[in-house]
Design an enzyme around this catalytic site. Structure first.
Site, PDB file in Angstrom:
ATOM      1  N   HIS A 157     -51.076  72.262   1.127  1.00 40.33           N
ATOM      2  CA  HIS A 157     -51.187  72.901  -0.192  1.00 40.33           C
ATOM      3  C   HIS A 157     -52.020  72.029  -1.132  1.00 40.33           C
ATOM      4  O   HIS A 157     -52.187  70.839  -0.892  1.00 40.33           O
ATOM      5  CB  HIS A 157     -49.809  72.996  -0.862  1.00 40.33           C
ATOM      6  CG  HIS A 157     -48.740  73.645  -0.059  1.00 40.33           C
ATOM      7  ND1 HIS A 157     -48.359  74.946  -0.264  1.00 40.33           N
ATOM      8  CD2 HIS A 157     -47.932  73.154   0.918  1.00 40.33           C
ATOM      9  CE1 HIS A 157     -47.344  75.244   0.565  1.00 40.33           C
ATOM     10  NE2 HIS A 157     -47.081  74.185   1.293  1.00 40.33           N
ATOM     11  N   TYR A 158     -52.495  72.630  -2.225  1.00 38.60           N
ATOM     12  CA  TYR A 158     -52.925  71.793  -3.363  1.00 38.60           C
ATOM     13  C   TYR A 158     -51.995  72.071  -4.529  1.00 38.60           C
ATOM     14  O   TYR A 158     -51.410  73.157  -4.636  1.00 38.60           O
ATOM     15  CB  TYR A 158     -54.391  71.980  -3.736  1.00 38.60           C
ATOM     16  CG  TYR A 158     -54.869  73.357  -4.159  1.00 38.60           C
ATOM     17  CD1 TYR A 158     -54.328  74.034  -5.261  1.00 38.60           C
ATOM     18  CD2 TYR A 158     -55.930  73.950  -3.489  1.00 38.60           C
ATOM     19  CE1 TYR A 158     -54.819  75.275  -5.645  1.00 38.60           C
ATOM     20  CE2 TYR A 158     -56.427  75.186  -3.866  1.00 38.60           C
ATOM     21  CZ  TYR A 158     -55.859  75.836  -4.946  1.00 38.60           C
ATOM     22  OH  TYR A 158     -56.344  77.062  -5.313  1.00 38.60           O
ATOM     23  N   THR A 159     -51.855  71.070  -5.394  1.00 33.12           N
ATOM     24  CA  THR A 159     -50.858  71.186  -6.468  1.00 33.12           C
ATOM     25  C   THR A 159     -51.396  71.901  -7.709  1.00 33.12           C
ATOM     26  O   THR A 159     -50.621  72.421  -8.495  1.00 33.12           O
ATOM     27  CB  THR A 159     -50.379  69.798  -6.922  1.00 33.12           C
ATOM     28  OG1 THR A 159     -51.510  69.052  -7.378  1.00 33.12           O
ATOM     29  CG2 THR A 159     -49.696  69.043  -5.788  1.00 33.12           C
ATOM     30  N   GLU A 167     -48.269  68.480  -0.004  1.00 37.49           N
ATOM     31  CA  GLU A 167     -49.013  68.857  -1.217  1.00 37.49           C
ATOM     32  C   GLU A 167     -50.081  67.801  -1.489  1.00 37.49           C
ATOM     33  O   GLU A 167     -49.786  66.601  -1.539  1.00 37.49           O
ATOM     34  CB  GLU A 167     -48.078  68.928  -2.431  1.00 37.49           C
ATOM     35  CG  GLU A 167     -47.104  70.086  -2.425  1.00 37.49           C
ATOM     36  CD  GLU A 167     -47.683  71.378  -3.027  1.00 37.49           C
ATOM     37  OE1 GLU A 167     -48.874  71.396  -3.419  1.00 37.49           O
ATOM     38  OE2 GLU A 167     -46.925  72.364  -3.084  1.00 37.49           O
ATOM     39  N   HIS A 226     -51.603  76.963   3.296  1.00 37.20           N
ATOM     40  CA  HIS A 226     -50.715  77.946   2.659  1.00 37.20           C
ATOM     41  C   HIS A 226     -51.380  79.327   2.670  1.00 37.20           C
ATOM     42  O   HIS A 226     -50.732  80.352   2.859  1.00 37.20           O
ATOM     43  CB  HIS A 226     -50.417  77.497   1.216  1.00 37.20           C
ATOM     44  CG  HIS A 226     -49.187  78.115   0.634  1.00 37.20           C
ATOM     45  ND1 HIS A 226     -48.812  77.928  -0.670  1.00 37.20           N
ATOM     46  CD2 HIS A 226     -48.243  78.935   1.172  1.00 37.20           C
ATOM     47  CE1 HIS A 226     -47.682  78.603  -0.897  1.00 37.20           C
ATOM     48  NE2 HIS A 226     -47.326  79.213   0.203  1.00 37.20           N
ATOM     49  N   ASP A 247     -54.607  78.089  -1.554  1.00 37.10           N
ATOM     50  CA  ASP A 247     -54.603  76.668  -1.197  1.00 37.10           C
ATOM     51  C   ASP A 247     -54.479  76.434   0.311  1.00 37.10           C
ATOM     52  O   ASP A 247     -53.834  77.235   0.991  1.00 37.10           O
ATOM     53  CB  ASP A 247     -53.510  75.911  -1.973  1.00 37.10           C
ATOM     54  CG  ASP A 247     -52.090  76.451  -1.764  1.00 37.10           C
ATOM     55  OD1 ASP A 247     -51.934  77.665  -1.628  1.00 37.10           O
ATOM     56  OD2 ASP A 247     -51.152  75.631  -1.751  1.00 37.10           O
TER      57      ASP A 247
HETATM   58 ZN   LIG Z   1     -49.186  76.192  -1.770  1.00 34.55          ZN
END
Ligand SMILES: [Zn+2]
Length: 228
Positions: A26-28, A90, A128, A138
């Site tokens: 993921h990216y935050t 993340e 994700h 993401d």
């Molecule tokens: Zn995500």
């Protein structure tokens, strides 16, 4: 590898008869400080196992054995509760910028360690957006899947020739790979392009079909060798 403990109260038990099979990236979309705060705030009910900041520092928030809350409504290869079957990582990134070298190095090191620890297949390192293509982008088009593939910790299909350009063929292959069969063509194309052809903006073409077939083949080949 060096991990900084930053415990989050946001986790539960993995569902019975599940094991760690996947890692979801993921990216935050926010700063490191805000990310850690949010992922540890009981009000938001979100979390993940690891957070990697742009300088490569890796924080551990939830024990691997516990079920963190990062995937949400998702699907891959018949599974709906991906949280019970995965680890969530993340990456601190806005979604509109390159992932720094130090962060990618740290991620690859972490993935190698986790793949080794849990005997995971590199094909099961997913974004994700792969498991929720109609609602998530993401890790996005700035994420370098090729670099992960070179490091031996993910799939990055490459082809030298196009196939017949056909939406139905593309969707059939997408379903074979693991994408939710109820997802709209446009959403699968977008997430798949971000993964395999991030700088390409042209019309849907035969290379999209060939790449999706190559991607799907990787799953089938490995599955048949497992059953022997
Ligand atoms: Zn995500």
């Amino acid at each position: 590898m060096e991990l900084i403990k930053h415990p989050s109260p946001n986790y539960g038990l993995r569902r019975k008869n599940t094991e760690i099979e996947f890692i979801i990236l993921h990216y935050t979309a926010m700063s490191t400080e805000k990310s850690l705060k949010r992922l540890c705030d009981p009000v938001h009910e979100v979390s993940c196992h690891y957070v990697i900041d742009p300088s490569g520092i890796c924080y551990q928030l939830v024990d691997d054995r516990k079920r963190a809350w990062h995937a949400g409504k998702s699907y891959w290869r018949g599974y709906h509760d991906l949280n019970s079957r995965s680890l969530g990582v993340e990456l601190v990134n806005s979604g509109n910028e390159k992932y720094p070298e130090a962060q990618m190095k740290s991620l690859i090191r972490l993935l190698k360690h986790l793949i080794e620890s849990y005997k995971l297949c590199p094909k099961n390192i997913l974004g994700h957006s792969d498991i929720a293509p109609s609602r998530k982008l993401d890790p996005g088009k700035w994420f370098d899947w090729k670099k992960l593939s070179i490091g031996g910790v993910a799939l990055f299909p490459e082809v030298s020739a196009p196939m017949e350009c056909d939406k139905q063929i593309f969707l059939t292959q997408a379903k074979r790979a693991g994408f939710n069969p109820n997802t709209k063509f446009e959403h699968i194309l977008k997430t798949f392009r971000n993964r395999c052809r991030p700088s390409f903006t042209g019309e849907f073409d035969g290379y999209d079909c060939a790449l999706m077939k190559k991607f799907a083949d990787a799953f089938d080949i490995d599955d048949s060798s497992n059953s022997q």
